[in-house]
Design a protein around this motif. Structure first.
Motif, PDB file in Angstrom:
ATOM      1  N   ILE A  15       0.967  -1.251   0.015  1.00  0.00           N
ATOM      2  CA  ILE A  15       0.065   0.013  -0.097  1.00  0.00           C
ATOM      3  C   ILE A  15       0.914   1.334  -0.135  1.00  0.00           C
ATOM      4  N   PRO A  16       0.529   2.107  -0.996  1.00  0.00           N
ATOM      5  CA  PRO A  16       1.593   3.530  -0.880  1.00  0.00           C
ATOM      6  C   PRO A  16       1.692   3.979   0.335  1.00  0.00           C
ATOM      7  N   GLY A  17       2.977   4.152   0.852  1.00  0.00           N
ATOM      8  CA  GLY A  17       3.583   4.709   1.949  1.00  0.00           C
ATOM      9  C   GLY A  17       3.576   3.833   3.299  1.00  0.00           C
ATOM     10  N   VAL A  18       3.318   2.601   3.105  1.00  0.00           N
ATOM     11  CA  VAL A  18       3.311   1.575   4.184  1.00  0.00           C
ATOM     12  C   VAL A  18       4.755   1.231   4.131  1.00  0.00           C
ATOM     13  N   THR A  19       5.326   1.455   5.468  1.00  0.00           N
ATOM     14  CA  THR A  19       6.760   1.180   5.831  1.00  0.00           C
ATOM     15  C   THR A  19       7.081  -0.315   6.499  1.00  0.00           C
ATOM     16  N   ALA A  20       5.927  -0.548   7.327  1.00  0.00           N
ATOM     17  CA  ALA A  20       5.980  -1.685   8.023  1.00  0.00           C
ATOM     18  C   ALA A  20       4.753  -2.102   8.674  1.00  0.00           C
ATOM     19  N   VAL A  21       4.288  -3.288   8.700  1.00  0.00           N
ATOM     20  CA  VAL A  21       3.299  -3.858   9.533  1.00  0.00           C
ATOM     21  C   VAL A  21       3.712  -4.737  10.579  1.00  0.00           C
ATOM     22  N   PHE A  22       2.908  -4.641  11.844  1.00  0.00           N
ATOM     23  CA  PHE A  22       3.241  -5.679  13.003  1.00  0.00           C
ATOM     24  C   PHE A  22       1.932  -6.118  13.524  1.00  0.00           C
ATOM     25  N   ILE A  23       2.204  -7.522  13.861  1.00  0.00           N
ATOM     26  CA  ILE A  23       1.239  -8.129  14.972  1.00  0.00           C
ATOM     27  C   ILE A  23       1.790  -8.170  16.120  1.00  0.00           C
ATOM     28  N   VAL A  24       1.323  -7.672  17.061  1.00  0.00           N
ATOM     29  CA  VAL A  24       1.940  -7.817  18.434  1.00  0.00           C
ATOM     30  C   VAL A  24       0.920  -8.329  19.534  1.00  0.00           C
ATOM     31  N   SER A  25       1.287  -9.195  20.362  1.00  0.00           N
ATOM     32  CA  SER A  25       0.652  -9.887  21.125  1.00  0.00           C
ATOM     33  C   SER A  25       0.235  -8.523  22.449  1.00  0.00           C
ATOM     34  N   LYS A  26      -0.732  -8.831  23.211  1.00  0.00           N
ATOM     35  CA  LYS A  26      -1.154  -7.863  24.185  1.00  0.00           C
ATOM     36  C   LYS A  26      -0.163  -8.069  25.177  1.00  0.00           C
ATOM     37  N   LEU A  66     -16.123   5.756  26.721  1.00  0.00           N
ATOM     38  CA  LEU A  66     -16.384   5.715  25.363  1.00  0.00           C
ATOM     39  C   LEU A  66     -16.263   4.374  24.697  1.00  0.00           C
ATOM     40  N   GLY A  67     -15.770   3.416  25.476  1.00  0.00           N
ATOM     41  CA  GLY A  67     -15.695   2.083  24.939  1.00  0.00           C
ATOM     42  C   GLY A  67     -14.325   1.565  24.650  1.00  0.00           C
ATOM     43  N   LYS A  68     -14.070   0.597  23.892  1.00  0.00           N
ATOM     44  CA  LYS A  68     -12.751   0.291  23.608  1.00  0.00           C
ATOM     45  C   LYS A  68     -12.527   0.805  22.231  1.00  0.00           C
ATOM     46  N   PRO A  69     -10.999   1.346  22.144  1.00  0.00           N
ATOM     47  CA  PRO A  69     -10.807   2.104  20.802  1.00  0.00           C
ATOM     48  C   PRO A  69     -10.714   1.032  19.668  1.00  0.00           C
ATOM     49  N   GLU A  70     -11.194   1.626  18.672  1.00  0.00           N
ATOM     50  CA  GLU A  70     -11.004   1.036  17.309  1.00  0.00           C
ATOM     51  C   GLU A  70      -9.809   0.981  16.629  1.00  0.00           C
ATOM     52  N   ILE A  71      -9.266   1.956  16.340  1.00  0.00           N
ATOM     53  CA  ILE A  71      -7.927   2.467  15.839  1.00  0.00           C
ATOM     54  C   ILE A  71      -7.628   3.722  16.467  1.00  0.00           C
ATOM     55  N   ALA A  72      -6.336   3.586  17.024  1.00  0.00           N
ATOM     56  CA  ALA A  72      -5.535   4.736  17.547  1.00  0.00           C
ATOM     57  C   ALA A  72      -4.770   5.120  16.482  1.00  0.00           C
ATOM     58  N   THR A  73      -4.710   6.381  16.002  1.00  0.00           N
ATOM     59  CA  THR A  73      -3.885   6.786  15.059  1.00  0.00           C
ATOM     60  C   THR A  73      -3.003   8.048  15.670  1.00  0.00           C
ATOM     61  N   LEU A  74      -1.767   7.755  15.596  1.00  0.00           N
ATOM     62  CA  LEU A  74      -0.817   8.738  15.899  1.00  0.00           C
ATOM     63  C   LEU A  74       0.184   9.265  15.003  1.00  0.00           C
ATOM     64  N   GLU A  75       0.204  10.474  15.043  1.00  0.00           N
ATOM     65  CA  GLU A  75       0.840  11.409  13.916  1.00  0.00           C
ATOM     66  C   GLU A  75       2.292  11.965  14.395  1.00  0.00           C
ATOM     67  N   TYR A  76       3.274  11.736  13.649  1.00  0.00           N
ATOM     68  CA  TYR A  76       4.494  12.371  13.907  1.00  0.00           C
ATOM     69  C   TYR A  76       4.878  13.103  12.601  1.00  0.00           C
ATOM     70  N   LEU A  81       1.291   6.324  12.609  1.00  0.00           N
ATOM     71  CA  LEU A  81       1.346   4.947  13.421  1.00  0.00           C
ATOM     72  C   LEU A  81       0.062   4.612  13.744  1.00  0.00           C
ATOM     73  N   LEU A  82      -0.521   3.640  13.279  1.00  0.00           N
ATOM     74  CA  LEU A  82      -2.052   3.258  13.458  1.00  0.00           C
ATOM     75  C   LEU A  82      -1.935   1.974  14.359  1.00  0.00           C
ATOM     76  N   ILE A  83      -2.833   1.900  15.164  1.00  0.00           N
ATOM     77  CA  ILE A  83      -2.978   0.493  16.106  1.00  0.00           C
ATOM     78  C   ILE A  83      -4.446   0.320  16.157  1.00  0.00           C
ATOM     79  N   THR A  92      -0.469  -3.231  13.859  1.00  0.00           N
ATOM     80  CA  THR A  92       0.079  -1.812  13.643  1.00  0.00           C
ATOM     81  C   THR A  92       0.767  -1.776  12.356  1.00  0.00           C
ATOM     82  N   VAL A  93       0.476  -0.391  11.793  1.00  0.00           N
ATOM     83  CA  VAL A  93       1.030  -0.013  10.635  1.00  0.00           C
ATOM     84  C   VAL A  93       1.733   1.188  10.817  1.00  0.00           C
ATOM     85  N   LEU A  94       2.973   1.254  10.090  1.00  0.00           N
ATOM     86  CA  LEU A  94       3.793   2.267  10.275  1.00  0.00           C
ATOM     87  C   LEU A  94       3.759   2.925   8.944  1.00  0.00           C
ATOM     88  N   ALA A  95       3.654   4.214   8.540  1.00  0.00           N
ATOM     89  CA  ALA A  95       3.529   4.875   7.207  1.00  0.00           C
ATOM     90  C   ALA A  95       4.285   6.016   6.933  1.00  0.00           C
TER      91      ALA A  95
END
Length: 120
Positions: A15-26, A66-76, A81-83, A92-95
């Protein structure tokens, strides 16, 4: 030979701009990853921090009722960084901000998370 999860993550790195994708355990461990190039990231530290960020956003949602977050979006300055919560794990996606379209990233997270969860 690659697994279904590895194929999905590899597709996501196209996907254009995607640098890395991670699946992380809780619990804070990298389960699977894919990158569009070489990453100079301490993956164990990244996984622990992603878990901490997810925990903080979950706690904030609880406190504000508010309930559980669906997607946390961090902008640098240069990156997104989307979680995304997948139940037992976190996607998690780093783009690259200059090349990625935020709406597309969010769409792909919502589309691919159920596919990934079904083959984990």
């Amino acid at each position: 030979m690659s697994t279904p999860v590895q194929r999905i993550l590899a597709d996501m790195t196209r996907i254009p701009g995607v640098t890395a994708v991670f699946i992380v355990s809780k619990e804070g461990f990298v389960i699977e990853k894919a990158s569009a190039g070489t990453l100079n990231i301490d993956e164990d530290a990244l996984a622990a921090m992603i878990t901490a960020v997810y925990g903080s956003t979950s706690q904030l949602g609880q406190e504000l009722e508010l309930g559980k977050p669906e997607i946390a979006t961090l902008e640098y300055p240069g990156h997104y960084l989307l979680i995304h919560d997948m139940g037992e794990s976190i996607l998690t996606v780093l783009a690259d901000k200059a090349r990625a379209v935020l709406g597309r990233l969010r769409y792909e997270l919502k589309k691919q998370a159920p596919r990934i969860a079904s083959v984990l």
